[in-house]
Write a protein that holds these residues in place. Structure first.
Motif, mmCIF file in Angstrom:
data_model
loop_
_atom_site.group_PDB
_atom_site.id
_atom_site.type_symbol
_atom_site.label_atom_id
_atom_site.label_comp_id
_atom_site.label_asym_id
_atom_site.label_seq_id
_atom_site.Cartn_x
_atom_site.Cartn_y
_atom_site.Cartn_z
ATOM 1 N N THR A 1 10.902 -16.525 -10.293
ATOM 2 C CA THR A 1 11.497 -16.760 -11.607
ATOM 3 C C THR A 1 11.889 -18.224 -11.750
ATOM 4 O O THR A 1 12.459 -18.820 -10.824
ATOM 5 N N GLU A 2 11.607 -18.766 -12.907
ATOM 6 C CA GLU A 2 11.922 -20.163 -13.208
ATOM 7 C C GLU A 2 13.402 -20.455 -12.941
ATOM 8 O O GLU A 2 14.289 -19.769 -13.423
ATOM 9 N N GLY A 3 13.646 -21.488 -12.122
ATOM 10 C CA GLY A 3 15.011 -21.902 -11.852
ATOM 11 C C GLY A 3 15.698 -21.187 -10.710
ATOM 12 O O GLY A 3 16.818 -21.540 -10.344
ATOM 13 N N ASP A 4 15.061 -20.177 -10.109
ATOM 14 C CA ASP A 4 15.688 -19.431 -9.024
ATOM 15 C C ASP A 4 15.522 -20.132 -7.682
ATOM 16 O O ASP A 4 14.621 -20.946 -7.484
ATOM 17 N N TYR A 5 16.414 -19.772 -6.760
ATOM 18 C CA TYR A 5 16.293 -20.172 -5.360
ATOM 19 C C TYR A 5 16.021 -18.910 -4.556
ATOM 20 O O TYR A 5 16.805 -17.945 -4.591
ATOM 21 N N VAL A 6 14.901 -18.883 -3.821
ATOM 22 C CA VAL A 6 14.473 -17.683 -3.104
ATOM 23 C C VAL A 6 14.410 -17.991 -1.611
ATOM 24 O O VAL A 6 13.739 -18.937 -1.186
ATOM 25 N N GLU A 7 15.125 -17.186 -0.828
ATOM 26 C CA GLU A 7 15.033 -17.293 0.623
ATOM 27 C C GLU A 7 14.069 -16.240 1.134
ATOM 28 O O GLU A 7 14.349 -15.037 1.062
ATOM 29 N N ALA A 8 12.916 -16.674 1.615
ATOM 30 C CA ALA A 8 11.916 -15.769 2.198
ATOM 31 C C ALA A 8 11.786 -16.135 3.668
ATOM 32 O O ALA A 8 10.863 -16.846 4.084
ATOM 33 N N THR A 9 12.743 -15.671 4.454
ATOM 34 C CA THR A 9 12.813 -16.066 5.863
ATOM 35 C C THR A 9 12.401 -14.916 6.768
ATOM 36 O O THR A 9 12.577 -13.744 6.441
ATOM 37 N N GLY A 10 11.845 -15.281 7.917
ATOM 38 C CA GLY A 10 11.427 -14.285 8.896
ATOM 39 C C GLY A 10 10.190 -13.508 8.506
ATOM 40 O O GLY A 10 9.983 -12.383 8.979
ATOM 41 N N LEU A 11 9.346 -14.076 7.640
ATOM 42 C CA LEU A 11 8.105 -13.395 7.260
ATOM 43 C C LEU A 11 7.202 -13.255 8.486
ATOM 44 O O LEU A 11 7.034 -14.198 9.263
ATOM 45 N N LYS A 12 6.613 -12.072 8.649
ATOM 46 C CA LYS A 12 5.819 -11.782 9.843
ATOM 47 C C LYS A 12 4.359 -12.210 9.652
ATOM 48 O O LYS A 12 3.705 -11.829 8.672
ATOM 49 N N LEU A 13 3.861 -12.998 10.603
ATOM 50 C CA LEU A 13 2.472 -13.451 10.608
ATOM 51 C C LEU A 13 1.818 -13.008 11.909
ATOM 52 O O LEU A 13 2.482 -12.735 12.914
ATOM 53 N N ILE A 14 0.496 -12.969 11.896
ATOM 54 C CA ILE A 14 -0.256 -12.617 13.100
ATOM 55 C C ILE A 14 -1.046 -13.830 13.576
ATOM 56 O O ILE A 14 -1.429 -14.699 12.783
ATOM 57 N N VAL A 15 -1.299 -13.884 14.845
ATOM 58 C CA VAL A 15 -2.067 -14.999 15.428
ATOM 59 C C VAL A 15 -3.529 -14.791 15.081
ATOM 60 O O VAL A 15 -4.100 -13.734 15.364
#
Length: 307
Positions: free
Chosen positions: A290-304
């Motif tokens: 959303t325009e103007g928001d601050y979003v914390e997207a931490t600890g997202l899981k990725l694969i090697v």
């Protein structure tokens, strides 16, 4: 001896001759042109303070993160740009009347000053960071070159927009008022973990693209245009991404990256690719930005994907 009637006729004749000479003496002068009040003036723009929600990025130049929110201040001499939406320079191929403004103080709310071409009642676009208007209703913002730091994002990619109106003018000065400026993008904080080990993944490069099967899948806009005509109210001004053939690439170093991204019209899938000295990691996540928001997207899981 002259009669009274003769003196009267002589006096009238002299008056007519003087009037004729006066008319002739001014016949070669250009007629004065009316002043429509449009001229260069030193302006002071006062922004109205407004409360932001905990998720919203305040519209200031310096950003600091803490407790899941961003706080912000203007810094004295921060550079902005104005464009007079009500005027174009007819003598220069309809170029916009545009120029620089500076923040007057280091504070949550600041006044902005600069030399502007304006008249009372004119509407001005006020934008940060300083930019170049292509027309008197359009400019372009860039998303490339981000390095994941909050400082670089705040100084270069925290795009905010305001619409001011000139409320009073004198010969050399002007005053304007402006509602709370708006952020055009979404500020996101990303960090990642290895899905198999739950270990934090250090970031050297971060690639972001749209997911799914749409025509823009695998790509992300490198720039966006902002249209802000004189009849367009501030709430209707948005950044529109320009189609690209490549993902958005950030290069830096850290366990968390701050990124300015375009808002979405609904939930979208995003692709992430992180590289470091240990290899390459990939994954996806869904989000509505959303325009103007601050979003914390931490600890997202990725694969090697590359050992």
């Amino acid at each position: 001896m002259r009669t009274k009637e003769q003196f009267l006729m002589l006096w009238m004749l002299c008056g007519m001759m003087l009037a004729g000479l006066t008319a002739c003496s001014g016949s070669d002068e250009e007629p004065s042109k009316p002043d429509d009040g449009v001229k260069v003036r030193r302006i002071t723009i006062t922004e109205t303070e407004g409360a932001a929600s905990a998720r919203q990025v305040m519209t200031r130049a310096s950003l600091a993160e803490g407790d899941g929110i961003l706080t912000a201040l203007w810094t004295a001499d921060d550079g902005l740009t104005y464009c007079n939406l009500s005027r174009v320079d007819r003598g220069n191929s309809d170029a916009p009347y545009s120029g620089g403004l500076t923040a007057a103080s280091t504070a949550a709310t600041s006044r902005f000053t600069g030399d502007v071409v304006c008249s009372e009642g004119d509407y001005l676009a006020v934008v940060y960071p300083a930019t170049t208007f292509e027309y008197n209703d359009r400019y372009t913002i860039s998303l490339t070159g981000q390095d994941g730091t909050l400082g670089k994002l705040a100084s270069t990619y925290h795009y905010v927009y305001g619409r001011a109106q000139v409320t009073s003018v004198t010969g050399t000065t002007a005053n304007a008022t402006m509602g709370k400026m708006k952020s055009l993008l979404t500020v996101c904080k990303f960090s990642f973990k290895d899905k198999s080990t739950n270990a934090v993944i250090p970031i050297q490069t971060l690639s972001i693209s749209y997911g799914g099967t749409g025509s823009d899948a695998g790509t992300y806009p490198q720039s966006a245009t902002v249209e802000c005509g004189v009849l367009t109210v501030q709430t209707d001004v948005h950044a529109s991404g320009v189609a690209s053939n490549s993902p958005l690439l950030l290069e830096g170093s850290g366990e968390a990256f701050y990124v300015a991204l375009l808002p979405t019209t609904g939930q979208r899938t995003f692709n992430f690719t992180v590289t470091n000295t240990n290899g390459t990691y990939t994954g996806t996540a869904k989000a509505t930005l959303t325009e103007g928001d601050y979003v914390e997207a931490t600890g997202l899981k990725l694969i090697v994907s590359t050992p």
